[in-house]
Design an enzyme around this catalytic site. Structure first.
Site, PDB file in Angstrom:
ATOM      1  N   PHE A 108      -5.271  -6.582  10.174  1.00  0.00           N
ATOM      2  CA  PHE A 108      -5.353  -5.370  10.734  1.00  0.00           C
ATOM      3  C   PHE A 108      -6.486  -4.181  10.252  1.00  0.00           C
ATOM      4  CE2 PHE A 108      -0.583  -5.202  12.401  1.00  0.00           C
ATOM      5  CZ  PHE A 108      -1.131  -6.949  12.700  1.00  0.00           C
TER       6      PHE A 108
ATOM      7  N   ASN B  82       1.602   1.088  10.912  1.00  0.00           N
ATOM      8  CA  ASN B  82       0.618  -0.411  10.230  1.00  0.00           C
ATOM      9  C   ASN B  82      -0.552   0.491  10.385  1.00  0.00           C
ATOM     10  OD1 ASN B  82      -0.522  -2.535   9.898  1.00  0.00           O
ATOM     11  ND2 ASN B  82       1.150  -3.120  11.105  1.00  0.00           N
TER      12      ASN B  82
ATOM     13  N   PRO C  13       2.957  -6.964   8.067  1.00  0.00           N
ATOM     14  CA  PRO C  13       2.433  -6.723   7.067  1.00  0.00           C
ATOM     15  C   PRO C  13       0.793  -6.339   7.483  1.00  0.00           C
ATOM     16  CG  PRO C  13       3.626  -8.570   6.571  1.00  0.00           C
ATOM     17  CD  PRO C  13       3.893  -7.966   7.989  1.00  0.00           C
ATOM     18  N   CYS C  14      -0.047  -5.793   7.168  1.00  0.00           N
ATOM     19  CA  CYS C  14      -1.396  -4.636   7.625  1.00  0.00           C
ATOM     20  C   CYS C  14      -2.593  -5.495   6.815  1.00  0.00           C
ATOM     21  CB  CYS C  14      -1.385  -3.189   7.335  1.00  0.00           C
ATOM     22  SG  CYS C  14      -1.535  -3.145   5.559  1.00  0.00           S
ATOM     23  N   GLN C  15      -2.374  -6.727   5.720  1.00  0.00           N
ATOM     24  CA  GLN C  15      -3.998  -6.598   5.351  1.00  0.00           C
ATOM     25  C   GLN C  15      -4.529  -7.491   6.521  1.00  0.00           C
ATOM     26  OE1 GLN C  15      -0.328  -8.110   4.055  1.00  0.00           O
ATOM     27  NE2 GLN C  15      -0.622  -7.042   2.382  1.00  0.00           N
TER      28      GLN C  15
END
Length: 406
Positions: A95, A132, A91-93
């Site tokens: 980052f 990502n 999950p990239c939220q």
């Protein structure tokens, strides 16, 4: 690998996908020659879409923290060390550079990469790929990238960090993505060189991507429609249509009369700043807005990033409405044969969160070329390592400089 022919390498080019979402990364690797043996995705709606497009892949639709890698391997019929490549996008939220509030190491969503490495340690594939947002490089001053490099090193992998611009590889969208690629075979990791851009082929534009799709209105709700009659199609449109006789995903968010009036005053390349004050109301506080809100796409340019295109109110280049699910999927490089499931909101989120398949395909092809130990050629350059085999502070800083992290 004993059989170094392309047929021999391809026959062993297997992959498993963690945090698979709707399947963009899997699709790109499939297009690049890989066979997906299993995938993990906990979101029920994304998992349904993933399964609808590949019924022969074992999908674990559970939280990865509840899964035992050994169970996944047994179910997929593989043993530790047999898998070619482990792929995945944690999950990239947390980052994202657009996340100003919780973009820290304290955000629990920034630690799912540890689950990825738990599977990597158990599966022991020849290669791994972590995909990502580009913001992962700068999170906490690069501390997270350091941790990832250290974990890869401890498991015996040489790793490099590749930042790729989607529009440079045929995706009709300006979107930077980060790929951390490693292998334990001491094989070169090659930086794919742009195909489209300045001095090269012209990038694929929005018009070339979606200009052949049905004309729609705000609130359009007929999912499947015939293709409009058209005398000439772009190469990209032909590629996206391949294998389809009709087009699915002609769903558009229904907007209020006020929103429709806002659409009417915005020209291509303009955004919310062009909306007169009498129509702004809840957008009167400029600190809450960014340049992607109410942005009308420009037909003869690549699209802005397809992030949360519904929430950002991304506007069709010539029609007074938001993008349809299929238009956004086209801009992400999903072929028309790829079906999205669930309500319109769930479909929009699946498309927005996905890895552009054509960009993932580039990484898959790079891995195949390296396994064949092909010479880099005129358009490829060897990429420096993240720091395999060296744990000193100085060498780690040097490795970070090599991948553009300060």
């Amino acid at each position: 690998m004993e059989d170094q022919t392309i047929e021999g390498v391809r026959s062993h080019f297997t992959a498993a996908d963690l945090f698979a979402g709707a399947g963009g990364l899997s699709l790109g690797f499939e297009q690049g020659g890989a066979t997906i043996v299993f995938a993990v995705e906990r979101d029920a709606n994304a998992a349904r879409t993933y399964r609808a497009n590949r019924t022969d892949v074992k999908l674990f639709d559970r939280d990865i923290r509840e899964l035992d890698p050994a169970t996944c391997m047994t179910s997929a019929g593989i043993k530790s060390g047999e898998l070619c490549v482990l792929i995945g996008g944690p999950p990239c939220q947390g980052f994202s550079e657009s996340n100003k509030r919780t973009r820290t190491l304290e955000n629990p969503n920034n630690h799912y990469y540890l689950e990825y490495f738990r599977f990597l340690a158990a599966l022991q594939p020849q290669w791994f790929v972590i995909e990502n947002v580009a913001g992962l490089k700068t999170l906490a001053g690069g501390a997270l990238l350091d941790r990832i490099a250290e974990q890869a090193d401890q498991l015996g992998y040489t790793a490099s960090c590749l930042q790729l611009e989607a529009s440079a590889f045929g995706v009709p969208q300006v979107r930077r993505r980060l790929f951390i690629v490693g292998n334990r075979l001491q094989l070169p990791i090659i930086t794919p060189q742009p195909i489209f851009g300045e001095g090269l082929a012209k990038p694929v534009t929005v018009q070339e991507a979606i200009g052949d799709l049905p004309r729609l209105s705000a609130g359009a709700a007929i999912d499947i429609l015939p293709y409009p009659s058209r005398s000439k199609l772009s190469d990209y449109q032909l590629r996206m249509r391949r294998g389809s006789v009709s087009v699915q995903g002609n769903l558009v968010t229904k907007n209020s009369p006020l929103v429709l009036k806002r659409y009417e005053v915005i020209r291509p390349g303009q955004n919310w700043e062009s909306i007169p004050n009498r129509l702004l109301k809840n957008y009167s506080d400029a600190s809450r807005c960014h340049t992607g809100i109410y942005y009308r796409l420009v037909a003869n340019q690549p699209s802005k990033v397809i992030g949360n295109f519904r929430k950002n109110m991304l506007i069709h280049p010539s029609q007074h409405r938001g993008l349809s699910v299929r238009e956004a999927a086209r801009i992400q490089s999903f072929p028309d044969a790829y079906q999205f499931t669930g309500s319109i909101g769930f479909q929009q989120q699946q498309v927005a969160d996905a890895v552009p398949p054509l960009l993932a395909k580039v990484v898959a092809q790079m891995i195949l070329s390296s396994m064949l130990q092909l010479p880099p050629g005129n358009k490829q350059a060897r990429h420096r390592s993240l720091g395999r085999g060296s744990r000193t502070k100085g060498s780690r800083k040097s490795a970070r400089r090599a991948v553009g992290v300060r």
